[in-house]
Design an enzyme around this catalytic site. Structure first.
Site, mmCIF file in Angstrom:
data_model
loop_
_atom_site.group_PDB
_atom_site.id
_atom_site.type_symbol
_atom_site.label_atom_id
_atom_site.label_comp_id
_atom_site.label_asym_id
_atom_site.label_seq_id
_atom_site.Cartn_x
_atom_site.Cartn_y
_atom_site.Cartn_z
ATOM 1 N N HIS A 51 5.688 9.703 -4.537
ATOM 2 C CA HIS A 51 6.263 9.339 -3.235
ATOM 3 C C HIS A 51 5.935 7.883 -2.897
ATOM 4 O O HIS A 51 6.804 7.145 -2.412
ATOM 5 C CB HIS A 51 5.717 10.239 -2.124
ATOM 6 C CG HIS A 51 6.426 11.542 -1.982
ATOM 7 N ND1 HIS A 51 7.781 11.665 -1.819
ATOM 8 C CD2 HIS A 51 5.939 12.808 -1.957
ATOM 9 C CE1 HIS A 51 8.114 12.933 -1.697
ATOM 10 N NE2 HIS A 51 7.003 13.664 -1.793
ATOM 11 N N GLU B 140 2.300 13.238 -5.257
ATOM 12 C CA GLU B 140 2.057 12.402 -4.081
ATOM 13 C C GLU B 140 2.132 10.918 -4.440
ATOM 14 O O GLU B 140 2.688 10.115 -3.686
ATOM 15 C CB GLU B 140 0.707 12.747 -3.445
ATOM 16 C CG GLU B 140 0.611 14.156 -2.905
ATOM 17 C CD GLU B 140 1.588 14.489 -1.784
ATOM 18 O OE1 GLU B 140 2.214 13.571 -1.213
ATOM 19 O OE2 GLU B 140 1.726 15.687 -1.477
#
Length: 191
Positions: A67, A64
């Protein structure tokens, strides 16, 4: 998260200045995300339903964070905005019906947007794997994580219609990448 964040500088030096925040939301959903600038959310369903180990959680959070480091959300929004403008201009010039424009949008999504999203997902997988290895988490945990994710996934959307690669494909790609990050894991300080 505190072990992962210092290693974000390997990808973006300015990330060390972000206002990193980790939040946990009580929900049965098996999910997590990281907003641009470092706001991380992990759902309790991810921890509880998967019985996730610390290394497996590091794999998810690393992915995550990747990203956010690569600004994938901003890029996706820009692409969607350009797609909508393009379709609107095309519709105005051709006099296409709403149904034709909607169909063109769906074709554009399947042909251009989803494959690009899967490329971003693969990039985030590779960067997340490296982040966890640099932070001293065994990169082999990413395999057990995706095996657990595959078992917990009740939706079996075909890969060509999904923004994410199929779990089994992801697992295989990550298995191939593990030897590349093993030296980083071996050199990392372990808690």
């Amino acid at each position: 998260t505190n072990r992962l964040i210092p290693h974000a500088a390997a990808f973006r030096k300015d990330a060390l200045k972000w206002d990193w925040q980790i939040n946990v939301q009580k929900t049965e959903d098996v999910n997590a995300y990281c907003m641009p600038g470092g706001k991380i959310m992990v759902y309790t369903g991810l921890i509880e339903k998967l019985n996730a180990t610390d290394a497996e959680l590091a794999a998810v959070v690393g992915y995550e964070v990747a990203h956010a480091l690569r600004e994938h959300t901003r890029e996706r929004v820009s692409r969607l905005y350009a797609q909508q403008i393009g379709l609107g201009v095309l519709a105005a010039l051709s006099g296409a019906s709403d149904t034709a424009v909607e169909l063109a949008g769906q074709v554009t999504t399947v042909t251009f947007t989803l494959p690009h999203s899967r490329e971003q997902e693969a990039e985030a997988d590779r960067i997340g794997l490296e982040l966890m290895a640099r932070a001293g988490y065994d990169p082999e945990a990413v395999v057990s994580l995706w095996q657990k994710m595959d078992k917990s996934n009740s939706s079996k959307t075909p890969a060509f219609l999904s923004t994410h690669p199929a779990s089994i494909d992801r697992e295989q790609e990550l298995k191939r990448a593990i030897p590349k990050v093993q030296p980083l894991y071996q050199a990392a300080e372990k808690p």
